[in-house]
Scaffold this motif. Structure first.
Motif, PDB file in Angstrom:
ATOM      1  N   THR A  48       0.860  -1.179   0.000  1.00  0.00           N
ATOM      2  CA  THR A  48       0.000   0.000   0.000  1.00  0.00           C
ATOM      3  C   THR A  48       0.898   1.231   0.000  1.00  0.00           C
ATOM      4  N   ILE A  49       0.308   2.403  -0.010  1.00  0.00           N
ATOM      5  CA  ILE A  49       1.070   3.642   0.048  1.00  0.00           C
ATOM      6  C   ILE A  49       1.173   4.098   1.496  1.00  0.00           C
ATOM      7  N   THR A  50       2.382   4.265   1.985  1.00  0.00           N
ATOM      8  CA  THR A  50       2.606   4.773   3.337  1.00  0.00           C
ATOM      9  C   THR A  50       3.697   5.837   3.273  1.00  0.00           C
ATOM     10  N   GLY A  51       3.641   6.813   4.146  1.00  0.00           N
ATOM     11  CA  GLY A  51       4.681   7.825   4.191  1.00  0.00           C
ATOM     12  C   GLY A  51       4.566   8.820   3.052  1.00  0.00           C
ATOM     13  N   ARG A  52       5.614   9.638   2.890  1.00  0.00           N
ATOM     14  CA  ARG A  52       5.596  10.735   1.931  1.00  0.00           C
ATOM     15  C   ARG A  52       6.333  10.421   0.632  1.00  0.00           C
ATOM     16  N   SER A  53       7.035   9.318   0.585  1.00  0.00           N
ATOM     17  CA  SER A  53       7.786   8.976  -0.621  1.00  0.00           C
ATOM     18  C   SER A  53       7.602   7.498  -0.952  1.00  0.00           C
ATOM     19  N   ILE A  54       7.859   7.169  -2.214  1.00  0.00           N
ATOM     20  CA  ILE A  54       7.716   5.787  -2.671  1.00  0.00           C
ATOM     21  C   ILE A  54       8.940   5.390  -3.483  1.00  0.00           C
ATOM     22  N   GLY A  55       9.061   4.110  -3.729  1.00  0.00           N
ATOM     23  CA  GLY A  55      10.081   3.583  -4.617  1.00  0.00           C
ATOM     24  C   GLY A  55       9.413   2.824  -5.747  1.00  0.00           C
TER      25      GLY A  55
END
Length: 361
Positions: A48-55
């Motif tokens: 899922t999407i967590t936090g402010r940044s992704i990879g």
């Protein structure tokens, strides 16, 4: 958030209520350590999407998750600012001589230290050796796999199906390393398969986002090396059908690898999707689409056409309409059993192609 919820890209990331979707069939695990130092766990949750940044693992996870009925673990074991020619040099890599400004330098082979020393002189080892990050990253990945139930609840066994690699920034600052990048990458692929006892595991790498085809200098050498290992290039027959390279320049929305592409989430999503799609193609999931072409009807044909045109946002919308039509056909018994079964099969194939959120499927 802006790309998914306002620009409406990557519709599979957001459910009808506007919340981030959570895939209960794909686990996202990210660990990191400097060299052979202690491992730190940064992520251990369902995709899922967590936090402010992704990879790129978000785009990868959704594609690979749809490509197999088996549970999927996306395991990321790496750290930034590492070169293939030094930090990630795989076991068995030999030393070599390289001339720079009239001097001949001995460049470290695996486990040698320091990075280089002038030929004919004695090396003065430092607290790092060639391949130290390779050893640390692979050891950390094996720690996760050895304690599998902690990272994928309920899992009791695993198969290493493939590797992903998006790297090359640090090597571009060293002419010697850039000159050896292709040789090192070929050995890196083979060594990973050996170290994880996964001779049939696929391998997908991405090029640096700022480097265009035709580039010269160190970046050009690295790009050429990455494109050369693609099984479709024909240079390495043993890689045909099991190694692929994603040319990421068209997917880069500004910035460069040394600045993490300006932190642009769309760059990471688009490259991640491309990496995942390349892996899916290697494992053969797309072949199922063509065999159903002759069974298309008015409900399913718009989805098929959009997928073939690679217009995935359009395909997603068409798939939602197809899904609703199928439900109506089942409820109202508008079609015979054979036709309904074909529609059901098509839904399954299309879901793999356009990343239908798992909670809606």
């Amino acid at each position: 958030t802006h790309a998914a919820k306002e620009k409406r890209k990557y519709p599979y990331l957001v459910d009808d209520a506007g919340n981030w979707t959570v895939r209960k069939d794909v686990r996202n695990v990210r660990v990191m350590g400097s060299g052979t130092g202690n491992m730190k766990v940064f992520n251990n949750e369902w995709m899922t999407i967590t936090g402010r940044s992704i990879g790129p693992e978000i785009g990868i996870g959704h594609y690979v998750g749809h490509a197999t009925d088996a549970p999927v673990l996306i395991l990321k074991s790496c750290i930034g600012n590492r070169s293939l020619g030094w930090d990630l040099l795989p076991p068995g890599s030999p030393s070599f001589a390289f001339e720079e400004k009239g001097k001949i330098w001995h460049y470290a082979g695996y486990k040698e230290s320091p990075l280089r020393w002038e030929k004919g002189t004695e090396p003065k080892p430092i607290g790092w050796y060639a391949g130290m990050q390779y050893d640390g990253d692979t050891a950390n990945a094996k720690k996760v796999l050895a304690d599998l139930d902690k990272y994928y609840p309920g899992a009791s066994g695993y198969e290493v199906a493939g590797f992903f690699f998006w790297q090359g920034d640090k090597d571009r600052y060293n002419a010697a390393h850039a000159s050896r990048y292709e040789q090192n990458l070929v050995h890196f692929i083979k060594q990973l398969r050996e170290d994880f006892d996964a001779p049939r595991a696929k391998f997908v790498c991405a090029t640096l986002g700022q480097t265009e085809k035709g580039a010269e200098g160190n970046e050009g050498l690295i790009l050429e090396a990455q494109l050369a290992v693609d099984g479709g290039s024909g240079k390495y027959p043993e890689f045909k059908g099991n190694v692929a390279t994603v040319y990421s320049k068209p997917l880069c929305h500004g910035g460069a690898s040394n600045g993490h592409y300006g932190g642009n989430a769309e760059t990471y999503m688009d490259v991640g999707e491309a990496l995942g799609r390349a892996m899916v193609e290697l494992i053969g999931s797309e072949s199922s689409l063509e065999q159903f072409a002759e069974h298309l009807d008015a409900d399913s044909r718009p989805v098929y056409k959009a997928i073939k045109a690679k217009k995935y946002s359009t395909a997603y919308k068409a798939l939602k309409e197809f899904y609703m039509a199928y439900k109506a056909n089942v409820k109202e018994k508008k079609l015979d059993e054979d036709a309904l079964e074909r529609q059901k099969e098509l839904l399954g194939v299309f879901k793999n192609e356009v990343l239908w959120p798992i909670d809606q499927a």
